[in-house]
Design an enzyme around this catalytic site. Sequence first.
Site, PDB file in Angstrom:
ATOM      1  N   GLY A  46       0.831  -1.195   0.000  1.00  0.00           N
ATOM      2  CA  GLY A  46       0.000   0.000   0.000  1.00  0.00           C
ATOM      3  C   GLY A  46       0.864   1.243   0.000  1.00  0.00           C
ATOM      4  CD  GLN A  51       3.288   5.732   2.684  1.00  0.00           C
ATOM      5  OE1 GLN A  51       2.327   5.182   2.158  1.00  0.00           O
ATOM      6  NE2 GLN A  51       4.227   5.044   3.308  1.00  0.00           N
ATOM      7  CB  CYS A  96       4.923   2.184   7.620  1.00  0.00           C
ATOM      8  SG  CYS A  96       4.519   3.652   6.678  1.00  0.00           S
ATOM      9  CG  LEU A  97       6.517   0.861   1.627  1.00  0.00           C
ATOM     10  CD1 LEU A  97       5.956   1.184   0.245  1.00  0.00           C
ATOM     11  CD2 LEU A  97       7.638  -0.175   1.522  1.00  0.00           C
ATOM     12  CG  HIS A 138      -0.888   1.310   7.187  1.00  0.00           C
ATOM     13  ND1 HIS A 138      -0.015   0.899   8.175  1.00  0.00           N
ATOM     14  CD2 HIS A 138      -0.154   2.066   6.329  1.00  0.00           C
ATOM     15  CE1 HIS A 138       1.193   1.402   7.913  1.00  0.00           C
ATOM     16  NE2 HIS A 138       1.141   2.101   6.802  1.00  0.00           N
ATOM     17  CD  GLU A 139      -1.498   2.565   2.594  1.00  0.00           C
ATOM     18  OE1 GLU A 139      -1.057   3.716   2.449  1.00  0.00           O
ATOM     19  OE2 GLU A 139      -0.779   1.604   2.913  1.00  0.00           O
ATOM     20  CG  HIS A 142       0.121   6.655   5.413  1.00  0.00           C
ATOM     21  ND1 HIS A 142       1.252   7.191   5.978  1.00  0.00           N
ATOM     22  CD2 HIS A 142       0.380   5.335   5.233  1.00  0.00           C
ATOM     23  CE1 HIS A 142       2.151   6.230   6.143  1.00  0.00           C
ATOM     24  NE2 HIS A 142       1.654   5.086   5.703  1.00  0.00           N
TER      25      HIS A 142
END
Length: 172
Positions: A46, A51, A96-97, A138-139, A142
């Site tokens: 994701g 991000q 998380c990236l 999660h997204e 963000h």
Amino acid sequence: MAIREIRKFPDPVLRRKTDRITSINGTIERLIDDMVETMHAAPGVGLAANQVGVSLQVAVIDLSTREEKEKRHPLLVIINPEILSRQGSVVEEEGCLSIPEYAEKVKRAARVKVRAQDRTGNVFELEAEGLLAKALQHEIDHLNGLLFIDRLSPLKKSIFKRRLKKMALEKT
Ligand SMILES: [Zn+2]
């Protein structure tokens, strides 16, 4: 398409609430294509627009490599998403990236109902559980300027902070 740089914690763009998308033009189309490519290259399941440094309400999710049953959602684009309802709770590990090499258990709703627009602007609703419910929460976090570390218990938060200090020391 192009791979964009993934912003890492504590980049302030990750903390800013993103703006609603009012029209899906060529710039947004390119952003979505780049986000998909960036997510696949990372690799990740994701990615939210902030991000890659763009403070707009769009995220992409692709769980097809992780879970057989998620092949029915090979690629999900969510524009201006909102969570309509949450049910139950689960505690599962997340990463998380934007926070590399760190994973921790996070409490989330077990099932969510989400309303969003797809990349053509059509409004759709989606009920999800399991990995997809986790990814959606999660997204969407963000896009609201929240990171999964914000949802850790106070003890785990303090462990994360100590780890950050240690990493900073190692760099100097
Ligand atoms: Zn993330």
